[in-house]
Design an enzyme around this catalytic site. Structure first.
Site, mmCIF file in Angstrom:
data_model
loop_
_atom_site.group_PDB
_atom_site.id
_atom_site.type_symbol
_atom_site.label_atom_id
_atom_site.label_comp_id
_atom_site.label_asym_id
_atom_site.label_seq_id
_atom_site.Cartn_x
_atom_site.Cartn_y
_atom_site.Cartn_z
ATOM 1 N N ASP A 13 43.469 42.118 45.596
ATOM 2 C CA ASP A 13 42.310 41.894 45.195
ATOM 3 C C ASP A 13 41.793 40.446 45.029
ATOM 4 O OD1 ASP A 13 41.974 44.568 44.409
ATOM 5 O OD2 ASP A 13 42.649 44.382 42.302
ATOM 6 N N LYS A 14 40.632 40.127 45.074
ATOM 7 C CA LYS A 14 40.117 38.758 45.154
ATOM 8 C C LYS A 14 41.042 37.868 43.926
ATOM 9 C CE LYS A 14 36.131 35.646 44.615
ATOM 10 N NZ LYS A 14 34.910 35.517 43.941
#
Ligand code: URA
Length: 242
Positions: free
Chosen positions: A106-107
Site C-alpha cells: 500500500d501507499k
C-alpha cells in the site's frame, strides 16, 4: 539460438542506458556485434550473439529481480496520474516498460518490494498454494495482542467480506497501548494485514514488509533505494533462474 531483438532495445534492457544513450554509443562506434562495429540502431541481433558495449560484454538475462526498500508515499503501480509510483524511483537504465511489482505494498506501507519481469513469479508470490511466506513488522493501536488473537490468526481469521485467511504466524515483540509484532502470511489479499488486525479490533499504524520467502530486506538500502538480486538471493524468494 536465442531470441531476436532490436540491438538498441536489447542493450538498453540489459542495463547499459536508455535507448537514446545506446544510439549515442552506436554513433561513437562503441558497440560491436560478433566482432563488427555496428552503425545502425534498428538492426536485429540474436541474444546469443557476442555483443560488447563500451568494452563490456552484454550478457543476456531473461529475468531480472529488483529489491527495493519502498518508502511510504509511493504507490506500487507502473503509472498513476496523481500519485508518485515506485517506478519514479527507478532510473531508465532498467527495463522500465517490462517490469512490474510482484506483491504490491500500500501507499502507506514501506519495506521489501520485488520488481521483476517474471510474470509467473509475480503470480506465484500471491498464490496461497505456492506458500511464499511474507513477513511484516506491524505496529498497532487498540490494545495488547492476546492469546485469543494469536489463536485466531493461526487457525485462519475471517476478515471483512467473509474471507477466511490461511493460517498466519504472529510473534509478539511488544504488548501495550501500542503493540508490535512480526506477522507471517502466505497469501496477498488486498489490505490483508490491516484487515486481519481490524478483525480482532486493532488498527495498524505502521506496516513494513521485512521478508519474502527466505529473503530479508537488505537494511543497508536507504528508503527509496534498490538493487538487483543476485542468483542466490533469487533462489531465496523461490523464483526460477533462466
Ligand atoms: N497488507 C496490507 O494491509 N497492506 C500492505 O501493504 C501489505 C499487506
Amino acid at each position: 539460438m536465442g531470441e531476436k531483438m532490436r540491438v538498441d532495445k536489447f542493450i538498453s534492457n540489459m542495463g547499459f542506458g536508455s535507448r537514446k544513450d545506446i544510439k549515442e554509443f552506436i554513433k561513437k562506434k562503441k558497440i560491436t556485434v560478433n566482432g563488427e562495429v555496428i552503425k545502425k540502431s534498428d538492426i536485429y541481433i540474436d541474444t546469443d550473439d557476442e555483443i560488447f558495449c563500451c568494452g563490456q560484454r552484454v550478457v543476456y538475462e531473461k529475468y531480472i529481480y529488483i529489491m527495493m526498500n519502498k518508502p511510504v508515499g509511493y504507490v506500487s503501480a507502473n503509472e498513476d496520474k496523481r500519485e508518485k509510483t515506485v517506478f519514479d524511483l527507478i532510473g531508465n537504465e532498467y527495463r522500465k516498460n517490462e517490469l512490474f511489482v510482484a506483491g504490491r505494498l500500500d501507499k502507506d506501507t514501506e519495506g521489501l518490494l520485488i520488481i521483476t519481469n517474471n510474470g509467473k513469479f509475480a503470480h506465484n508470490m500471491l498464490s496461497p498454494k505456492k506458500h511464499v511466506d511474507k513477513t511484516y513488522f506491524v505496529r498497532i493501536e487498540g490494545g495488547v495482542i492476546s492469546d485469543a488473537d494469536i489463536d485466531s490468526f493461526s487457525s485462519g481469521i475471517v476478515i471483512d467480506g467473509g474471507y477466511k485467511c490461511k493460517p498466519a504466524k504472529i510473534e509478539v515483540l511488544e504488548n501495550g497501548d501500542i503493540s508490535e509484532s512480526l506477522l507471517t502470511i502466505s497469501e496477498g489479499k488486498f489490505h490483508q494485514v490491516k484487515r486481519m488486525f481490524e478483525a480482532v479490533g486493532k488498527k495498524v499504524i505502521f506496516l513494513k514488509r521485512v521478508k519474502i520467502g527466505e529473503l530479508c530486506l537488505d537494511e543497508s538500502l536507504e528508503k527509496g533505494d534498490f538493487k538487483l538480486l543476485n542468483d542466490d538471493e533469487v533462489r531465496l524468494i523461490g523464483a526460477e533462474l533462466e
